[in-house]
Write a protein that holds these residues in place. Structure first.
Motif, short mmCIF file in Angstrom:
data_model
loop_
_atom_site.label_atom_id
_atom_site.label_comp_id
_atom_site.label_asym_id
_atom_site.label_seq_id
_atom_site.Cartn_x
_atom_site.Cartn_y
_atom_site.Cartn_z
N MET A 1 -4.41 -28.38 9.38
CA MET A 1 -4.27 -26.98 9.01
C MET A 1 -5.36 -26.19 9.72
SD MET A 1 -4.28 -25.64 5.18
CE MET A 1 -3.36 -24.30 4.65
N GLY A 2 -4.94 -25.26 10.54
CA GLY A 2 -5.88 -24.46 11.30
C GLY A 2 -6.39 -23.26 10.54
N LEU A 3 -7.31 -22.59 11.15
CA LEU A 3 -7.92 -21.40 10.55
C LEU A 3 -6.87 -20.34 10.25
CD1 LEU A 3 -10.40 -19.70 9.77
CD2 LEU A 3 -10.55 -19.02 12.15
N PHE A 4 -5.94 -20.10 11.18
CA PHE A 4 -4.95 -19.06 10.98
C PHE A 4 -3.96 -19.42 9.88
CE2 PHE A 4 -6.42 -17.96 15.27
CZ PHE A 4 -6.80 -16.65 15.01
N ASP A 5 -3.70 -20.70 9.68
CA ASP A 5 -2.85 -21.11 8.57
C ASP A 5 -3.50 -20.74 7.26
OD1 ASP A 5 -0.94 -22.18 10.28
OD2 ASP A 5 -1.89 -24.16 10.28
N ASN A 6 -4.80 -20.95 7.18
CA ASN A 6 -5.53 -20.61 5.97
C ASN A 6 -5.51 -19.10 5.74
OD1 ASN A 6 -7.13 -20.99 3.71
ND2 ASN A 6 -9.03 -20.96 4.85
N ILE A 7 -5.66 -18.31 6.79
CA ILE A 7 -5.60 -16.86 6.68
C ILE A 7 -4.23 -16.42 6.20
CG2 ILE A 7 -5.62 -14.70 8.01
CD1 ILE A 7 -7.86 -15.98 9.71
N ASP A 8 -3.19 -17.04 6.74
CA ASP A 8 -1.83 -16.70 6.32
C ASP A 8 -1.64 -16.99 4.83
OD1 ASP A 8 -1.33 -15.99 8.93
OD2 ASP A 8 -0.16 -17.79 9.39
N ASP A 9 -2.13 -18.12 4.38
CA ASP A 9 -2.01 -18.48 2.96
C ASP A 9 -2.75 -17.49 2.08
OD1 ASP A 9 -0.47 -20.68 3.59
OD2 ASP A 9 -2.16 -22.10 3.52
N LEU A 10 -3.95 -17.11 2.49
CA LEU A 10 -4.72 -16.14 1.71
C LEU A 10 -4.03 -14.78 1.70
CD1 LEU A 10 -8.36 -17.04 2.78
CD2 LEU A 10 -7.33 -17.34 0.52
N ALA A 11 -3.47 -14.38 2.83
CA ALA A 11 -2.77 -13.10 2.90
C ALA A 11 -1.55 -13.10 1.97
CB ALA A 11 -2.34 -12.81 4.33
N LYS A 12 -0.84 -14.22 1.92
CA LYS A 12 0.31 -14.32 1.02
C LYS A 12 -0.11 -14.23 -0.44
CE LYS A 12 3.11 -17.09 4.14
NZ LYS A 12 3.63 -18.42 4.44
N GLN A 13 -1.22 -14.86 -0.78
CA GLN A 13 -1.70 -14.86 -2.16
C GLN A 13 -2.18 -13.49 -2.61
OE1 GLN A 13 -4.73 -17.83 -2.46
NE2 GLN A 13 -3.35 -19.51 -1.94
N HIS A 14 -2.71 -12.70 -1.68
CA HIS A 14 -3.34 -11.43 -2.04
C HIS A 14 -2.69 -10.24 -1.35
CE1 HIS A 14 -6.47 -13.71 -4.02
NE2 HIS A 14 -6.58 -14.45 -2.93
N GLU A 15 -1.43 -10.36 -1.02
CA GLU A 15 -0.75 -9.32 -0.26
C GLU A 15 -0.79 -7.96 -0.97
OE1 GLU A 15 3.46 -8.51 2.05
OE2 GLU A 15 3.30 -10.22 0.71
N ASP A 16 -0.57 -7.95 -2.27
CA ASP A 16 -0.56 -6.68 -2.99
C ASP A 16 -1.93 -6.00 -2.95
OD1 ASP A 16 -1.46 -8.81 -4.58
OD2 ASP A 16 -0.92 -7.80 -6.45
N LYS A 17 -2.98 -6.78 -3.05
CA LYS A 17 -4.33 -6.21 -3.00
C LYS A 17 -4.66 -5.69 -1.60
CE LYS A 17 -6.13 -9.00 -6.74
NZ LYS A 17 -7.10 -10.02 -7.14
N ILE A 18 -4.20 -6.40 -0.58
CA ILE A 18 -4.46 -5.98 0.80
C ILE A 18 -3.72 -4.68 1.08
CG2 ILE A 18 -4.18 -6.59 3.22
CD1 ILE A 18 -4.45 -9.56 2.32
N GLU A 19 -2.46 -4.59 0.66
CA GLU A 19 -1.69 -3.37 0.86
C GLU A 19 -2.34 -2.19 0.15
OE1 GLU A 19 2.17 -4.53 -0.49
OE2 GLU A 19 2.78 -5.26 1.50
N GLU A 20 -2.83 -2.43 -1.05
CA GLU A 20 -3.51 -1.38 -1.81
C GLU A 20 -4.78 -0.93 -1.07
OE1 GLU A 20 -5.94 -1.02 -5.97
OE2 GLU A 20 -4.10 -2.21 -5.99
N ALA A 21 -5.51 -1.87 -0.51
CA ALA A 21 -6.74 -1.53 0.23
C ALA A 21 -6.43 -0.71 1.48
CB ALA A 21 -7.49 -2.80 0.60
N ILE A 22 -5.34 -1.05 2.17
CA ILE A 22 -4.93 -0.29 3.35
C ILE A 22 -4.62 1.14 2.94
CG2 ILE A 22 -3.11 -0.03 5.09
CD1 ILE A 22 -2.94 -3.15 5.11
N GLU A 23 -3.90 1.31 1.86
CA GLU A 23 -3.53 2.64 1.38
C GLU A 23 -4.76 3.43 0.95
OE1 GLU A 23 -1.15 5.82 0.63
OE2 GLU A 23 -0.51 3.93 1.53
N ARG A 24 -5.65 2.79 0.22
CA ARG A 24 -6.86 3.48 -0.25
C ARG A 24 -7.77 3.87 0.91
NH1 ARG A 24 -9.11 -0.05 -5.08
NH2 ARG A 24 -10.96 1.07 -4.44
N ALA A 25 -7.87 3.02 1.91
CA ALA A 25 -8.70 3.34 3.07
C ALA A 25 -8.13 4.55 3.80
CB ALA A 25 -8.78 2.14 4.01
N GLY A 26 -6.83 4.60 3.97
CA GLY A 26 -6.20 5.74 4.62
C GLY A 26 -6.38 7.02 3.82
#
Length: 66
Positions: A1-26
Motif C-alpha cells: 500500500m503506497g502513500l497515495f493509497d493511504n491518502i485516498d482512504d483518508l479522503a474517502k473517510q473524511h470527504e464531507d469534512k474536506i468539502e466543508e473546509a473547501i467551502e469555508r475557505a472560499g
C-alpha cells in the motif's frame, strides 16, 4: 500500500469534512475581499472538489459550461 493509497482512504473517510473546509475557505476569501474575486474563488473551489472526487472515486458526469 503506497502513500497515495493511504491518502485516498483518508479522503474517502473524511470527504464531507474536506468539502466543508473547501467551502469555508472560499467563503473566507470572499468575505475578506468583499467578493471581488468571487468568480475565481468559485472556480478554485470547483477544481478542489473535482480533485477530491477523483481521489474518492466519486466522479460524476461533467456539467456543460454555459
Amino acid at each position: 500500500m503506497g502513500l497515495f493509497d493511504n491518502i485516498d482512504d483518508l479522503a474517502k473517510q473524511h470527504e464531507d469534512k474536506i468539502e466543508e473546509a473547501i467551502e469555508r475557505a472560499g467563503d473566507m476569501v470572499d468575505d475578506r475581499t468583499d467578493g471581488k474575486y468571487a468568480e475565481h474563488v468559485d472556480r478554485a473551489q470547483d477544481f478542489a472538489n473535482d480533485q477530491l472526487d477523483k481521489r474518492t472515486g466519486d466522479r460524476q458526469a461533467p456539467e456543460p459550461e454555459l
